[in-house]
Design an enzyme around this catalytic site. Sequence first.
Site, PDB file in Angstrom:
ATOM      1  N   ALA A  66       0.868  -1.172   0.000  1.00 15.31           N
ATOM      2  CA  ALA A  66       0.000   0.000   0.000  1.00 15.31           C
ATOM      3  C   ALA A  66       0.905   1.222   0.000  1.00 15.31           C
ATOM      4  O   ALA A  66       2.052   1.160   0.463  1.00 15.31           O
ATOM      5  CB  ALA A  66      -0.876  -0.022   1.245  1.00 15.31           C
ATOM      6  N   GLY A 112       0.475  -4.941   0.925  1.00 12.27           N
ATOM      7  CA  GLY A 112      -0.700  -4.991   0.051  1.00 12.27           C
ATOM      8  C   GLY A 112      -0.430  -5.704  -1.266  1.00 12.27           C
ATOM      9  O   GLY A 112      -1.354  -6.213  -1.892  1.00 12.27           O
ATOM     10  N   GLU A 115      -0.808  -9.260  -0.438  1.00  9.15           N
ATOM     11  CA  GLU A 115      -2.244  -9.450  -0.184  1.00  9.15           C
ATOM     12  C   GLU A 115      -3.024  -9.497  -1.501  1.00  9.15           C
ATOM     13  O   GLU A 115      -3.966 -10.277  -1.656  1.00  9.15           O
ATOM     14  CB  GLU A 115      -2.770  -8.336   0.723  1.00  9.15           C
ATOM     15  CG  GLU A 115      -2.196  -8.443   2.135  1.00  9.15           C
ATOM     16  CD  GLU A 115      -2.617  -7.286   3.021  1.00  9.15           C
ATOM     17  OE1 GLU A 115      -2.252  -6.135   2.685  1.00  9.15           O
ATOM     18  OE2 GLU A 115      -3.298  -7.516   4.032  1.00  9.15           O
ATOM     19  N   GLU A 135       4.238  -5.086   7.443  1.00  5.67           N
ATOM     20  CA  GLU A 135       3.463  -3.999   8.060  1.00  5.67           C
ATOM     21  C   GLU A 135       3.833  -3.711   9.509  1.00  5.67           C
ATOM     22  O   GLU A 135       3.820  -2.560   9.943  1.00  5.67           O
ATOM     23  CB  GLU A 135       1.955  -4.301   7.972  1.00  5.67           C
ATOM     24  CG  GLU A 135       1.350  -4.097   6.589  1.00  5.67           C
ATOM     25  CD  GLU A 135       1.426  -5.317   5.687  1.00  5.67           C
ATOM     26  OE1 GLU A 135       2.190  -6.259   5.990  1.00  5.67           O
ATOM     27  OE2 GLU A 135       0.700  -5.326   4.678  1.00  5.67           O
TER      28      GLU A 135
HETATM   29  N1  COA Z   1       4.553   3.114  -0.601  1.00  4.13           N
HETATM   30  C1  COA Z   1       4.953   4.261  -1.183  1.00  4.13           C
HETATM   31  N2  COA Z   1       6.074   4.393  -1.903  1.00  4.13           N
HETATM   32  C2  COA Z   1       6.825   3.284  -2.074  1.00  4.13           C
HETATM   33  C3  COA Z   1       6.470   2.044  -1.509  1.00  4.13           C
HETATM   34  C4  COA Z   1       5.285   1.981  -0.752  1.00  4.13           C
HETATM   35  N3  COA Z   1       4.845   0.841  -0.204  1.00  4.13           N
HETATM   36  N4  COA Z   1       7.435   1.141  -1.827  1.00  4.13           N
HETATM   37  C5  COA Z   1       8.334   1.787  -2.586  1.00  4.13           C
HETATM   38  N5  COA Z   1       7.970   3.090  -2.724  1.00  4.13           N
HETATM   39  C6  COA Z   1       8.689   4.146  -3.467  1.00  4.13           C
HETATM   40  C7  COA Z   1       9.886   4.661  -2.696  1.00  4.13           C
HETATM   41  O1  COA Z   1       9.488   5.624  -1.725  1.00  4.13           O
HETATM   42  C8  COA Z   1      10.713   5.239  -3.817  1.00  4.13           C
HETATM   43  O2  COA Z   1      10.152   6.481  -4.178  1.00  4.13           O
HETATM   44  P1  COA Z   1      11.138   7.758  -4.460  1.00  4.13           P
HETATM   45  O3  COA Z   1      12.039   7.302  -5.575  1.00  4.13           O
HETATM   46  O4  COA Z   1      10.185   8.852  -4.855  1.00  4.13           O
HETATM   47  O5  COA Z   1      11.863   7.981  -3.188  1.00  4.13           O
HETATM   48  C9  COA Z   1      10.464   4.273  -4.972  1.00  4.13           C
HETATM   49  O6  COA Z   1       9.236   3.616  -4.644  1.00  4.13           O
HETATM   50  C10 COA Z   1      11.541   3.217  -5.123  1.00  4.13           C
HETATM   51  O7  COA Z   1      11.683   2.533  -3.873  1.00  4.13           O
HETATM   52  P2  COA Z   1      13.091   2.391  -3.104  1.00  4.13           P
HETATM   53  O8  COA Z   1      12.777   2.181  -1.652  1.00  4.13           O
HETATM   54  O9  COA Z   1      13.993   3.525  -3.453  1.00  4.13           O
HETATM   55  O10 COA Z   1      13.642   1.045  -3.754  1.00  4.13           O
HETATM   56  P3  COA Z   1      14.675   0.035  -3.100  1.00  4.13           P
HETATM   57  O11 COA Z   1      15.095  -0.878  -4.187  1.00  4.13           O
HETATM   58  O12 COA Z   1      15.717   0.732  -2.324  1.00  4.13           O
HETATM   59  O13 COA Z   1      13.791  -0.818  -2.022  1.00  4.13           O
HETATM   60  C11 COA Z   1      11.848  -2.011  -1.243  1.00  4.13           C
HETATM   61  C12 COA Z   1      12.734  -1.639  -2.466  1.00  4.13           C
HETATM   62  C13 COA Z   1      10.620  -2.733  -1.804  1.00  4.13           C
HETATM   63  C14 COA Z   1      12.603  -2.923  -0.304  1.00  4.13           C
HETATM   64  C15 COA Z   1      11.431  -0.720  -0.509  1.00  4.13           C
HETATM   65  O14 COA Z   1      10.888   0.205  -1.451  1.00  4.13           O
HETATM   66  C16 COA Z   1      10.399  -0.931   0.564  1.00  4.13           C
HETATM   67  O15 COA Z   1      10.723  -1.409   1.628  1.00  4.13           O
HETATM   68  N6  COA Z   1       9.128  -0.530   0.312  1.00  4.13           N
HETATM   69  C17 COA Z   1       8.084  -0.581   1.282  1.00  4.13           C
HETATM   70  C18 COA Z   1       7.602  -1.999   1.498  1.00  4.13           C
HETATM   71  C19 COA Z   1       6.536  -2.041   2.545  1.00  4.13           C
HETATM   72  O16 COA Z   1       6.762  -1.806   3.709  1.00  4.13           O
HETATM   73  N7  COA Z   1       5.326  -2.362   2.110  1.00  4.13           N
HETATM   74  C20 COA Z   1       4.195  -2.515   2.993  1.00  4.13           C
HETATM   75  C21 COA Z   1       3.414  -1.264   3.025  1.00  4.13           C
HETATM   76  S1  COA Z   1       2.047  -1.421   4.133  1.00  4.13           S
END
Ligand code: COA
Length: 260
Positions: A66, A112, A115, A135
């Site tokens: 999400a 999400g 999910e 989460e």
């Molecule tokens: N919500 C909003 N933005 C998200 C996102 C999310 N769940 N997951 C990734 N993004 C965005 C990042 O903020 C980044 O945006 P920016 O370039 O404007 O800063 C872009 O997507 C790329 O992500 P980034 O984190 O730079 O990539 P990465 O390769 O370093 O890491 C992940 C990849 C998936 C490990 C990391 O993005 C992450 O942990 N995301 C969240 C996962 C999460 O907790 N999901 C559950 C949400 S309830």
Amino acid sequence: MNKANLQLRIHDQVAWVQIDRPTKLNALNKEVLEDLHQVFSELRNDVSVRVIVLTGSGEKAFVAGADISEFSKFSPNQGKALSQTGQDQVFAYIEQMNKPVIAAINGFALGGGLELAMSCHIRIASNNARMGLPETSLGVIPGYGGTQRLAHIIGKGRAMELILTCQMITADQALEFGLITQAVPQEELLSTAASVAQKILNNSPFAINQAIQAVNAAYDENQNGYDIEINAFGTCFGSEDFKEGTVAFLEKRKANFTGN
Ligand code: COA
């Protein structure tokens, strides 16, 4: 039917839905969720479509969860509404579709995103996919059915461990857990989805819809799955597809199903 954050292509009775927000790793914001609901409700009624494949754009993510930036300031009531609307309009909606939905997990499927994949009827993944429900690391819990579906699919103990530790698992581990049914090289993901879809296309759409509802009933405490199965089984006997399927078998030819 294309939306700002979704690409839709329909080819040979298969609808390919791609979540297309790659700069945010296809994170689910309000617009993506609304577009998903809209597209799935249209596909539900589109008799030219018999199987749906859901995937993410790019090579990195199916859906990274999400959209965290959208809910970071939500109140408890807004949080509840987000979860309720998402479950009703997208997650339960996809699970209860009248045609099979295959998740082709092409990278991160987190929160999400996992999910969403778990709401689909079949999950296959590329070898680079990483799956998890992170989460609790954000101070929240899975809210789109993840606490329920993960336990149903991989068992309570493993679900608890993944949810409480926020550990991500690889495609191979997901395969071992039964969370996905195939792990393939990324370049073969969509052709693998196409071949699963092709096998489904050989079968009666009418019976497939009945089968989806009967299997789903096993996980719905308000329904007796055996009773649902009895009714669904009987209903099939009134269908054109049943007549065609049995006659084709006896005539030693391939059935030509209409879905009626
Ligand atoms: N919500 C909003 N933005 C998200 C996102 C999310 N769940 N997951 C990734 N993004 C965005 C990042 O903020 C980044 O945006 P920016 O370039 O404007 O800063 C872009 O997507 C790329 O992500 P980034 O984190 O730079 O990539 P990465 O390769 O370093 O890491 C992940 C990849 C998936 C490990 C990391 O993005 C992450 O942990 N995301 C969240 C996962 C999460 O907790 N999901 C559950 C949400 S309830």
